[in-house]
Design a protein around this motif. Structure first.
Motif, PDB file in Angstrom:
ATOM      1  N   ILE A 246      -2.883   2.620   8.178  1.00  0.00           N
ATOM      2  CA  ILE A 246      -2.139   3.143   7.324  1.00  0.00           C
ATOM      3  C   ILE A 246      -2.886   4.004   6.516  1.00  0.00           C
ATOM      4  CG2 ILE A 246      -0.289   3.423   5.556  1.00  0.00           C
ATOM      5  CD1 ILE A 246       0.968   1.058   6.851  1.00  0.00           C
ATOM      6  N   SER A 247      -3.824   3.385   5.751  1.00  0.00           N
ATOM      7  CA  SER A 247      -4.627   4.027   4.579  1.00  0.00           C
ATOM      8  C   SER A 247      -5.593   5.010   5.293  1.00  0.00           C
ATOM      9  CB  SER A 247      -5.442   2.718   4.067  1.00  0.00           C
ATOM     10  OG  SER A 247      -4.717   2.048   3.268  1.00  0.00           O
ATOM     11  N   ALA A 248      -6.123   4.483   6.587  1.00  0.00           N
ATOM     12  CA  ALA A 248      -7.208   5.418   7.166  1.00  0.00           C
ATOM     13  C   ALA A 248      -6.312   6.651   7.801  1.00  0.00           C
ATOM     14  CB  ALA A 248      -7.811   4.698   8.645  1.00  0.00           C
ATOM     15  N   PHE A 249      -5.248   6.407   8.210  1.00  0.00           N
ATOM     16  CA  PHE A 249      -4.464   7.478   8.702  1.00  0.00           C
ATOM     17  C   PHE A 249      -4.243   8.756   7.702  1.00  0.00           C
ATOM     18  CE2 PHE A 249      -0.368   9.998   9.362  1.00  0.00           C
ATOM     19  CZ  PHE A 249      -0.390  10.586  10.500  1.00  0.00           C
ATOM     20  N   GLU A 250      -3.623   8.380   6.395  1.00  0.00           N
ATOM     21  CA  GLU A 250      -3.258   9.040   5.249  1.00  0.00           C
ATOM     22  C   GLU A 250      -4.520   9.716   4.865  1.00  0.00           C
ATOM     23  OE1 GLU A 250      -0.383   9.830   5.255  1.00  0.00           O
ATOM     24  OE2 GLU A 250       0.750   7.971   5.811  1.00  0.00           O
TER      25      GLU A 250
END
Length: 267
Positions: A246-250
């Motif tokens: 999630i963090s990487a995508f955002e």
């Protein structure tokens, strides 16, 4: 899809959907009101609240809501003062991180509880917890529907809202309450350590792509949903932490949005 053959993944998908919608909606106003730093502080206060809940025998979510609701108003009043604002909020953050560690050390629970609070535990969420998150998320959405027009006016043109006679103080309190609830909701999937990612990056990315408030909300919610859905799928496939994906995508979406904005300015 094979992922939905498992009940815990179905529960996680439902919970993460409501969490993403809430975070994406609130995040637009967090960014417009320059409260990104405050959302980070509330996430750390939420960690202390969840730890306190474990210590006294109530659910971590209830403890997190209790601490963030009480603290959001007090800390929010500090955020309106430019003088020493960041130093004051940093001091409060440090205090609550220390309190969270103290509460956990005094409790009889294992260190896995600390991991769940800090990094989330969406794949282990129960049906009861899903229902609680849905109720909280629907309440936040309902509040935003009621206050949408005046809150948008105040968030994007505070001086104009005051000149028009809007009760900006009441709007600020209403927003801080929804922010506190959103921190508590979002922490269930990405943990108190990184909940501000969902509450800031989708809204910040949307600012680089569109300009009207409805479009900002749509893009922000869309990015939040894409992040949590993709994160759940990749976590299922790889057995890596959902928070990482999630963090990487955002973060990637944010820098792509920033690059697009820069490209538009130069062409």
């Amino acid at each position: 899809m094979k992922m939905f053959a498992y009940e815990f993944m179905r529960e996680a998908f439902i919970a993460s959907t409501f969490i993403a919608i809430t975070a994406g909606l609130v995040g637009v106003f967090v960014v417009s009101r320059n409260m990104s730093f405050l959302s980070h502080t509330l996430s750390e206060i939420g960690f202390a609240g969840a730890s306190f809940g474990i210590l006294i025998g109530i659910s971590p979510l209830a403890g997190m809501i209790l601490f963030t609701l009480i603290s959001s108003i007090a800390v929010g009043s500090l955020s309106t003062e430019s003088s020493r604002r960041e130093a004051s909020i940093s001091a409060i953050s440090s205090l609550f991180i220390g309190l969270g560690i103290l509460f956990l050390s005094l409790s009889s629970e294992s260190s896995s509880y600390a991991t769940n609070i800090l990094f989330g535990s969406i794949v282990g969420i129960s049906s009861k917890e899903v229902n609680q998150l849905m109720i909280l998320a629907l309440f936040v959405i309902f509040v935003f529907i009621i206050f949408y027009k005046p809150l948008s006016f105040d968030s994007f043109d505070h001086i104009g809202a005051r000149a028009a006679g809007l009760k900006t103080r009441l709007l600020s309190i209403a927003f801080l309450v929804t922010l506190a609830l959103s921190v508590s909701i979002g922490a269930q999937i990405v943990g108190s350590l990184l909940v501000f990612v969902l509450l800031t990056l989708p809204g910040a990315t949307a600012k680089y792509l569109v300009h009207s408030v409805p479009k900002l909300i749509m893009v922000s919610v869309g990015l939040s949903l894409a992040g949590v859905w993709l994160g759940l799928y990749l976590a299922f496939v790889t057995n890596w932490p959902v928070t990482f994906f999630i963090s990487a995508f955002e973060v990637i979406a944010y820098f792509l949005g920033l690059s697009y904005k820069n490209w538009k300015l130069n062409h």
